[in-house]
Motif scaffolding. Sequence first.
Motif, PDB file in Angstrom:
ATOM      1  N   TYR A  31       0.835  -1.198   0.000  1.00  0.00           N
ATOM      2  CA  TYR A  31       0.000   0.000   0.000  1.00  0.00           C
ATOM      3  C   TYR A  31       0.867   1.244   0.000  1.00  0.00           C
ATOM      4  O   TYR A  31       2.028   1.216   0.373  1.00  0.00           O
ATOM      5  N   ASP A  32       0.284   2.312  -0.487  1.00  0.00           N
ATOM      6  CA  ASP A  32       0.918   3.612  -0.581  1.00  0.00           C
ATOM      7  C   ASP A  32       0.128   4.526   0.348  1.00  0.00           C
ATOM      8  O   ASP A  32      -1.041   4.783   0.105  1.00  0.00           O
ATOM      9  N   ASP A  33       0.728   4.999   1.445  1.00  0.00           N
ATOM     10  CA  ASP A  33      -0.046   5.598   2.531  1.00  0.00           C
ATOM     11  C   ASP A  33      -0.687   6.953   2.277  1.00  0.00           C
ATOM     12  O   ASP A  33      -1.661   7.285   2.917  1.00  0.00           O
ATOM     13  N   ASP A  34      -0.181   7.752   1.388  1.00  0.00           N
ATOM     14  CA  ASP A  34      -0.766   9.082   1.199  1.00  0.00           C
ATOM     15  C   ASP A  34      -1.212   9.337  -0.233  1.00  0.00           C
ATOM     16  O   ASP A  34      -1.222  10.477  -0.692  1.00  0.00           O
ATOM     17  N   GLY A  35      -1.559   8.273  -0.944  1.00  0.00           N
ATOM     18  CA  GLY A  35      -2.114   8.433  -2.283  1.00  0.00           C
ATOM     19  C   GLY A  35      -1.112   8.768  -3.360  1.00  0.00           C
ATOM     20  O   GLY A  35      -1.495   9.194  -4.456  1.00  0.00           O
ATOM     21  N   GLY A  36       0.168   8.590  -3.091  1.00  0.00           N
ATOM     22  CA  GLY A  36       1.180   8.842  -4.117  1.00  0.00           C
ATOM     23  C   GLY A  36       1.148   7.748  -5.170  1.00  0.00           C
ATOM     24  O   GLY A  36       0.254   6.907  -5.201  1.00  0.00           O
ATOM     25  N   ASN A  37       2.137   7.748  -6.046  1.00  0.00           N
ATOM     26  CA  ASN A  37       2.163   6.742  -7.107  1.00  0.00           C
ATOM     27  C   ASN A  37       3.282   5.722  -6.915  1.00  0.00           C
ATOM     28  O   ASN A  37       3.858   5.241  -7.875  1.00  0.00           O
ATOM     29  N   GLY A  38       3.581   5.368  -5.655  1.00  0.00           N
ATOM     30  CA  GLY A  38       4.550   4.305  -5.389  1.00  0.00           C
ATOM     31  C   GLY A  38       4.065   3.011  -6.029  1.00  0.00           C
ATOM     32  O   GLY A  38       2.865   2.801  -6.203  1.00  0.00           O
ATOM     33  N   MET A  39       5.011   2.157  -6.421  1.00  0.00           N
ATOM     34  CA  MET A  39       4.644   0.931  -7.140  1.00  0.00           C
ATOM     35  C   MET A  39       5.395  -0.274  -6.589  1.00  0.00           C
ATOM     36  O   MET A  39       6.483  -0.147  -6.044  1.00  0.00           O
ATOM     37  N   LEU A  40       4.798  -1.445  -6.805  1.00  0.00           N
ATOM     38  CA  LEU A  40       5.425  -2.724  -6.496  1.00  0.00           C
ATOM     39  C   LEU A  40       5.574  -3.484  -7.800  1.00  0.00           C
ATOM     40  O   LEU A  40       4.616  -3.635  -8.557  1.00  0.00           O
ATOM     41  N   SER A  41       6.775  -3.953  -8.083  1.00  0.00           N
ATOM     42  CA  SER A  41       7.025  -4.801  -9.254  1.00  0.00           C
ATOM     43  C   SER A  41       7.453  -6.163  -8.738  1.00  0.00           C
ATOM     44  O   SER A  41       8.278  -6.259  -7.836  1.00  0.00           O
ATOM     45  N   GLY A  42       6.894  -7.225  -9.334  1.00  0.00           N
ATOM     46  CA  GLY A  42       7.198  -8.562  -8.861  1.00  0.00           C
ATOM     47  C   GLY A  42       6.356  -8.867  -7.642  1.00  0.00           C
ATOM     48  O   GLY A  42       5.409  -8.154  -7.313  1.00  0.00           O
ATOM     49  N   SER A  43       6.688  -9.949  -6.961  1.00  0.00           N
ATOM     50  CA  SER A  43       5.973 -10.321  -5.751  1.00  0.00           C
ATOM     51  C   SER A  43       6.923 -11.116  -4.863  1.00  0.00           C
ATOM     52  O   SER A  43       7.979 -11.556  -5.295  1.00  0.00           O
ATOM     53  N   TYR A  44       6.502 -11.282  -3.616  1.00  0.00           N
ATOM     54  CA  TYR A  44       7.307 -12.020  -2.660  1.00  0.00           C
ATOM     55  C   TYR A  44       7.694 -13.384  -3.249  1.00  0.00           C
ATOM     56  O   TYR A  44       6.845 -14.018  -3.837  1.00  0.00           O
ATOM     57  N   PRO A  45       8.941 -13.813  -3.181  1.00  0.00           N
ATOM     58  CA  PRO A  45      10.052 -13.330  -2.371  1.00  0.00           C
ATOM     59  C   PRO A  45      11.028 -12.400  -3.098  1.00  0.00           C
ATOM     60  O   PRO A  45      11.988 -11.960  -2.502  1.00  0.00           O
ATOM     61  N   ALA A  46      10.822 -12.109  -4.384  1.00  0.00           N
ATOM     62  CA  ALA A  46      11.719 -11.208  -5.118  1.00  0.00           C
ATOM     63  C   ALA A  46      10.877 -10.090  -5.725  1.00  0.00           C
ATOM     64  O   ALA A  46      10.024 -10.353  -6.564  1.00  0.00           O
ATOM     65  N   PHE A  47      11.116  -8.859  -5.295  1.00  0.00           N
ATOM     66  CA  PHE A  47      10.274  -7.751  -5.722  1.00  0.00           C
ATOM     67  C   PHE A  47      11.033  -6.441  -5.629  1.00  0.00           C
ATOM     68  O   PHE A  47      12.113  -6.373  -5.042  1.00  0.00           O
ATOM     69  N   THR A  48      10.440  -5.393  -6.217  1.00  0.00           N
ATOM     70  CA  THR A  48      11.019  -4.052  -6.189  1.00  0.00           C
ATOM     71  C   THR A  48       9.936  -3.058  -5.789  1.00  0.00           C
ATOM     72  O   THR A  48       8.836  -3.083  -6.341  1.00  0.00           O
ATOM     73  N   ILE A  49      10.252  -2.199  -4.833  1.00  0.00           N
ATOM     74  CA  ILE A  49       9.361  -1.116  -4.426  1.00  0.00           C
ATOM     75  C   ILE A  49       9.951   0.179  -4.984  1.00  0.00           C
ATOM     76  O   ILE A  49      11.117   0.484  -4.745  1.00  0.00           O
ATOM     77  N   THR A  50       9.134   0.913  -5.724  1.00  0.00           N
ATOM     78  CA  THR A  50       9.538   2.214  -6.258  1.00  0.00           C
ATOM     79  C   THR A  50       8.719   3.275  -5.538  1.00  0.00           C
ATOM     80  O   THR A  50       7.484   3.201  -5.511  1.00  0.00           O
ATOM     81  N   GLY A  51       9.391   4.254  -4.957  1.00  0.00           N
ATOM     82  CA  GLY A  51       8.710   5.313  -4.214  1.00  0.00           C
ATOM     83  C   GLY A  51       7.945   6.252  -5.126  1.00  0.00           C
ATOM     84  O   GLY A  51       8.090   6.245  -6.348  1.00  0.00           O
ATOM     85  N   SER A  52       7.139   7.094  -4.516  1.00  0.00           N
ATOM     86  CA  SER A  52       6.303   8.041  -5.242  1.00  0.00           C
ATOM     87  C   SER A  52       7.146   9.087  -5.958  1.00  0.00           C
ATOM     88  O   SER A  52       8.165   9.546  -5.454  1.00  0.00           O
ATOM     89  N   ASN A  53       6.682   9.469  -7.150  1.00  0.00           N
ATOM     90  CA  ASN A  53       7.328  10.521  -7.931  1.00  0.00           C
ATOM     91  C   ASN A  53       6.269  11.185  -8.811  1.00  0.00           C
ATOM     92  O   ASN A  53       6.441  11.338 -10.005  1.00  0.00           O
ATOM     93  N   ASP A  54       5.144  11.570  -8.199  1.00  0.00           N
ATOM     94  CA  ASP A  54       4.033  12.124  -8.970  1.00  0.00           C
ATOM     95  C   ASP A  54       4.089  13.642  -9.126  1.00  0.00           C
ATOM     96  O   ASP A  54       3.181  14.246  -9.701  1.00  0.00           O
TER      97      ASP A  54
END
Length: 180
Positions: A31-54
């Motif tokens: 989840y992205d706590d303040d409505g930004g455009n953070g993203m999740l690529s992949g899924s557990y156990p190998a994944f990437t979280i990209t922070g918001s940049n809107d």
Amino acid sequence: MSKTLRTVALAAVAAAFAGGPRGAHAAYTFYDDDGGNGMLSGSYPAFTITGSNDGSGVDDTAFYVQTYASATTIAFTWQYQSLDSGGSVYDPAGWILDGAETQLSTDGGPGIPGSGALSVNVGAGQTFGWYVHSFDSMGGAGVLAINEDLSPAVPEPGDATLMMAGLAALVAAAGRPRNG
């Protein structure tokens, strides 16, 4: 409501919707706590979280968390890169345990990567996960790649004793002379 309290509450609600915590390696929730455009690529156990940049200038954190039913140790490798023109100072990343964030990224200028390996002990009922925080949601995102080590667990002493007893029985049966 503070971000720490909100993080733990959202993880508990996610666990409830998933049928409650199911022990180690149950479903993680993004989840992205303040409505930004953070993203999740992949899924557990190998994944990437990209922070918001809107471009909103809003403080935002992207989380990937789970509440564990039983105690476990999470072992993982991580790689971090800030794409922010101001560097990782504006987009820190790390792991979170019961709302307490521990930063993995090193504060610095643009293009300063980080990586490593870590093990974290998680108790029964605790919420654990990873995060990428953006203080401004602009200038470029922080990116955290995780690969959890899912190597086979070491047998418990009781299991090892049972395996040894079974092996001893097989050796005894194989060494017995046959009739006939």
